[in-house]
Write a protein that holds these residues in place. Structure first.
Motif, PDB file in Angstrom:
ATOM      1  N   GLN A   4     -15.031 -13.237  43.281  1.00 13.53           N
ATOM      2  CA  GLN A   4     -13.994 -13.428  42.304  1.00 13.53           C
ATOM      3  C   GLN A   4     -14.137 -14.952  42.038  1.00 13.53           C
ATOM      4  OE1 GLN A   4     -10.531 -11.408  43.829  1.00 13.53           O
ATOM      5  NE2 GLN A   4     -10.686  -9.920  42.246  1.00 13.53           N
ATOM      6  N   GLY A   5     -14.169 -15.659  43.035  1.00  9.44           N
ATOM      7  CA  GLY A   5     -14.132 -17.132  42.718  1.00  9.44           C
ATOM      8  C   GLY A   5     -15.325 -17.561  42.073  1.00  9.44           C
ATOM      9  N   THR A   6     -16.470 -16.895  42.378  1.00  7.83           N
ATOM     10  CA  THR A   6     -17.551 -17.273  41.674  1.00  7.83           C
ATOM     11  C   THR A   6     -17.519 -16.918  40.084  1.00  7.83           C
ATOM     12  OG1 THR A   6     -19.029 -16.912  43.661  1.00  7.83           O
ATOM     13  CG2 THR A   6     -20.265 -16.828  41.642  1.00  7.83           C
ATOM     14  N   TYR A   7     -17.263 -15.671  39.728  1.00 10.22           N
ATOM     15  CA  TYR A   7     -16.974 -15.120  38.574  1.00 10.22           C
ATOM     16  C   TYR A   7     -16.214 -15.874  37.645  1.00 10.22           C
ATOM     17  CZ  TYR A   7     -19.601 -10.808  39.457  1.00 10.22           C
ATOM     18  OH  TYR A   7     -20.375  -9.821  39.780  1.00 10.22           O
ATOM     19  N   ALA A   8     -14.883 -16.400  38.383  1.00  7.45           N
ATOM     20  CA  ALA A   8     -14.049 -17.492  37.769  1.00  7.45           C
ATOM     21  C   ALA A   8     -14.624 -18.605  37.560  1.00  7.45           C
ATOM     22  CB  ALA A   8     -12.640 -17.417  38.598  1.00  7.45           C
ATOM     23  N   PHE A   9     -15.331 -19.328  38.547  1.00 11.07           N
ATOM     24  CA  PHE A   9     -15.902 -20.438  38.177  1.00 11.07           C
ATOM     25  C   PHE A   9     -17.081 -20.452  36.933  1.00 11.07           C
ATOM     26  CE2 PHE A   9     -19.608 -23.390  39.044  1.00 11.07           C
ATOM     27  CZ  PHE A   9     -18.764 -24.650  38.993  1.00 11.07           C
ATOM     28  N   ILE A  10     -17.903 -19.427  36.855  1.00 18.66           N
ATOM     29  CA  ILE A  10     -18.790 -19.390  35.783  1.00 18.66           C
ATOM     30  C   ILE A  10     -17.956 -19.270  34.722  1.00 18.66           C
ATOM     31  CG2 ILE A  10     -20.635 -17.686  35.038  1.00 18.66           C
ATOM     32  CD1 ILE A  10     -21.558 -17.668  38.057  1.00 18.66           C
ATOM     33  N   LEU A  11     -17.054 -18.294  34.435  1.00 19.19           N
ATOM     34  CA  LEU A  11     -16.378 -18.023  33.291  1.00 19.19           C
ATOM     35  C   LEU A  11     -15.631 -19.520  33.001  1.00 19.19           C
ATOM     36  CD1 LEU A  11     -15.336 -16.015  31.051  1.00 19.19           C
ATOM     37  CD2 LEU A  11     -13.707 -15.659  32.382  1.00 19.19           C
ATOM     38  N   GLY A  12     -15.062 -20.064  33.690  1.00 12.50           N
ATOM     39  CA  GLY A  12     -14.153 -21.363  33.581  1.00 12.50           C
ATOM     40  C   GLY A  12     -15.293 -22.350  33.047  1.00 12.50           C
ATOM     41  N   MET A  13     -16.501 -22.469  33.463  1.00 11.21           N
ATOM     42  CA  MET A  13     -17.189 -23.409  33.128  1.00 11.21           C
ATOM     43  C   MET A  13     -17.915 -23.181  31.658  1.00 11.21           C
ATOM     44  SD  MET A  13     -17.634 -25.891  35.293  1.00 11.21           S
ATOM     45  CE  MET A  13     -18.953 -26.715  34.832  1.00 11.21           C
ATOM     46  N   GLY A  14     -18.109 -21.965  31.240  1.00  9.19           N
ATOM     47  CA  GLY A  14     -18.388 -21.393  30.021  1.00  9.19           C
ATOM     48  C   GLY A  14     -17.489 -21.518  28.889  1.00  9.19           C
ATOM     49  N   LEU A  15     -16.056 -21.213  29.360  1.00  4.87           N
ATOM     50  CA  LEU A  15     -15.069 -21.437  28.423  1.00  4.87           C
ATOM     51  C   LEU A  15     -14.792 -23.241  28.115  1.00  4.87           C
ATOM     52  CD1 LEU A  15     -12.388 -18.860  29.766  1.00  4.87           C
ATOM     53  CD2 LEU A  15     -13.992 -18.698  27.662  1.00  4.87           C
ATOM     54  N   GLY A  16     -15.094 -23.867  29.068  1.00  2.00           N
ATOM     55  CA  GLY A  16     -15.041 -24.897  28.942  1.00  2.00           C
ATOM     56  C   GLY A  16     -15.787 -25.625  27.946  1.00  2.00           C
ATOM     57  N   LEU A  17     -17.158 -25.272  27.984  1.00  4.19           N
ATOM     58  CA  LEU A  17     -18.168 -25.717  27.295  1.00  4.19           C
ATOM     59  C   LEU A  17     -17.717 -25.272  25.531  1.00  4.19           C
ATOM     60  CD1 LEU A  17     -21.348 -24.811  29.058  1.00  4.19           C
ATOM     61  CD2 LEU A  17     -20.579 -27.211  28.722  1.00  4.19           C
ATOM     62  N   LEU A  18     -17.404 -23.888  25.555  1.00  5.85           N
ATOM     63  CA  LEU A  18     -16.757 -23.606  24.252  1.00  5.85           C
ATOM     64  C   LEU A  18     -15.631 -24.613  23.747  1.00  5.85           C
ATOM     65  CD1 LEU A  18     -16.309 -19.631  24.486  1.00  5.85           C
ATOM     66  CD2 LEU A  18     -18.010 -20.937  22.821  1.00  5.85           C
ATOM     67  N   CYS A  19     -14.649 -24.911  24.559  1.00  6.61           N
ATOM     68  CA  CYS A  19     -13.747 -25.562  23.961  1.00  6.61           C
ATOM     69  C   CYS A  19     -14.242 -27.302  23.608  1.00  6.61           C
ATOM     70  CB  CYS A  19     -12.640 -26.137  25.051  1.00  6.61           C
ATOM     71  SG  CYS A  19     -11.635 -24.706  25.332  1.00  6.61           S
ATOM     72  N   ARG A  20     -15.183 -27.664  24.425  1.00 10.13           N
ATOM     73  CA  ARG A  20     -15.960 -28.997  24.055  1.00 10.13           C
ATOM     74  C   ARG A  20     -16.759 -28.882  22.873  1.00 10.13           C
ATOM     75  NH1 ARG A  20     -17.104 -33.591  27.531  1.00 10.13           N
ATOM     76  NH2 ARG A  20     -18.660 -34.787  26.271  1.00 10.13           N
ATOM     77  N   ARG A  21     -17.365 -27.676  22.835  1.00 14.26           N
ATOM     78  CA  ARG A  21     -18.457 -27.676  21.541  1.00 14.26           C
ATOM     79  C   ARG A  21     -17.586 -27.539  20.346  1.00 14.26           C
ATOM     80  NH1 ARG A  21     -20.751 -27.216  17.588  1.00 14.26           N
ATOM     81  NH2 ARG A  21     -22.618 -26.231  16.984  1.00 14.26           N
ATOM     82  N   TYR A  22     -16.674 -26.741  20.291  1.00 13.45           N
ATOM     83  CA  TYR A  22     -15.828 -26.463  19.156  1.00 13.45           C
ATOM     84  C   TYR A  22     -14.583 -27.218  18.955  1.00 13.45           C
ATOM     85  CZ  TYR A  22     -19.215 -22.876  18.337  1.00 13.45           C
ATOM     86  OH  TYR A  22     -20.432 -22.140  18.486  1.00 13.45           O
ATOM     87  N   MET A  23     -14.207 -28.131  19.773  1.00 13.88           N
ATOM     88  CA  MET A  23     -13.163 -28.948  19.825  1.00 13.88           C
ATOM     89  C   MET A  23     -11.887 -28.226  19.519  1.00 13.88           C
ATOM     90  SD  MET A  23     -14.389 -32.129  20.317  1.00 13.88           S
ATOM     91  CE  MET A  23     -12.970 -33.242  19.772  1.00 13.88           C
ATOM     92  N   SER A  24     -11.837 -27.035  20.094  1.00 17.37           N
ATOM     93  CA  SER A  24     -10.779 -26.016  19.891  1.00 17.37           C
ATOM     94  C   SER A  24     -10.449 -25.247  20.997  1.00 17.37           C
ATOM     95  CB  SER A  24     -11.149 -25.403  18.361  1.00 17.37           C
ATOM     96  OG  SER A  24      -9.831 -24.568  18.341  1.00 17.37           O
ATOM     97  N   LEU A  25      -9.305 -25.063  21.387  1.00 18.14           N
ATOM     98  CA  LEU A  25      -9.031 -24.132  22.447  1.00 18.14           C
ATOM     99  C   LEU A  25      -9.135 -22.492  22.038  1.00 18.14           C
ATOM    100  CD1 LEU A  25      -8.036 -24.054  25.313  1.00 18.14           C
ATOM    101  CD2 LEU A  25      -5.860 -23.951  24.504  1.00 18.14           C
ATOM    102  N   TYR A  26      -9.194 -22.241  20.603  1.00 14.65           N
ATOM    103  CA  TYR A  26      -9.323 -20.833  20.011  1.00 14.65           C
ATOM    104  C   TYR A  26     -10.502 -20.077  20.377  1.00 14.65           C
ATOM    105  CZ  TYR A  26      -4.953 -22.436  17.718  1.00 14.65           C
ATOM    106  OH  TYR A  26      -3.738 -22.593  17.330  1.00 14.65           O
ATOM    107  N   PRO A  27     -11.667 -20.716  20.513  1.00 18.47           N
ATOM    108  CA  PRO A  27     -12.887 -19.909  20.768  1.00 18.47           C
ATOM    109  C   PRO A  27     -12.840 -19.526  22.242  1.00 18.47           C
ATOM    110  CG  PRO A  27     -13.605 -21.654  19.405  1.00 18.47           C
ATOM    111  CD  PRO A  27     -12.015 -22.013  19.812  1.00 18.47           C
ATOM    112  N   ALA A  28     -12.193 -20.325  23.046  1.00 18.79           N
ATOM    113  CA  ALA A  28     -12.426 -20.062  24.445  1.00 18.79           C
ATOM    114  C   ALA A  28     -11.128 -19.034  24.660  1.00 18.79           C
ATOM    115  CB  ALA A  28     -11.732 -21.165  25.298  1.00 18.79           C
ATOM    116  N   MET A  29      -9.815 -19.214  24.080  1.00 18.99           N
ATOM    117  CA  MET A  29      -8.975 -18.179  24.225  1.00 18.99           C
ATOM    118  C   MET A  29      -9.528 -16.765  23.601  1.00 18.99           C
ATOM    119  SD  MET A  29      -5.770 -20.357  22.907  1.00 18.99           S
ATOM    120  CE  MET A  29      -4.887 -18.993  22.369  1.00 18.99           C
TER     121      MET A  29
END
Length: 83
Positions: A4-29
């Motif tokens: 679960q920690g591995t999945y959470a880390f990978i998902l967290g990194m991906g969601l962080g990249l979405l936030c950074r790429r689109y300058m918005s929290l909405y795609p990650a949400m």
């Protein structure tokens, strides 16, 4: 646990990249909502007859990737760089 920690880390990194790429929290949400929805309702109710093994994992993974890609396309807009 480690899995679960591995999945959470990978998902967290991906969601962080979405936030950074689109300058918005909405795609990650939207992506987080899609992952939670798929894992809770779709896998439980629609695919409950499938044993919890590689088949179920593949189905949820493919659906999650498709929804994430759709969220990225829908959120695509002109943004200014961070720096």
């Amino acid at each position: 646990n480690f899995v679960q920690g591995t999945y959470a880390f990978i998902l967290g990194m991906g969601l962080g990249l979405l936030c950074r790429r689109y300058m918005s929290l909405y795609p990650a949400m939207l992506c987080h909502f899609a992952v939670n929805f798929l894992s809770t309702y779709v896998m439980g109710y629609l695919f409950g007859w499938i044993p919890e093994n590689l088949t179920g994992t593949l189905i949820i993974s493919v659906l999650g990737i498709v929804i994430t890609a759709l969220a990225a396309v829908l959120a695509k807009e002109e943004t200014q760089p961070l720096l």
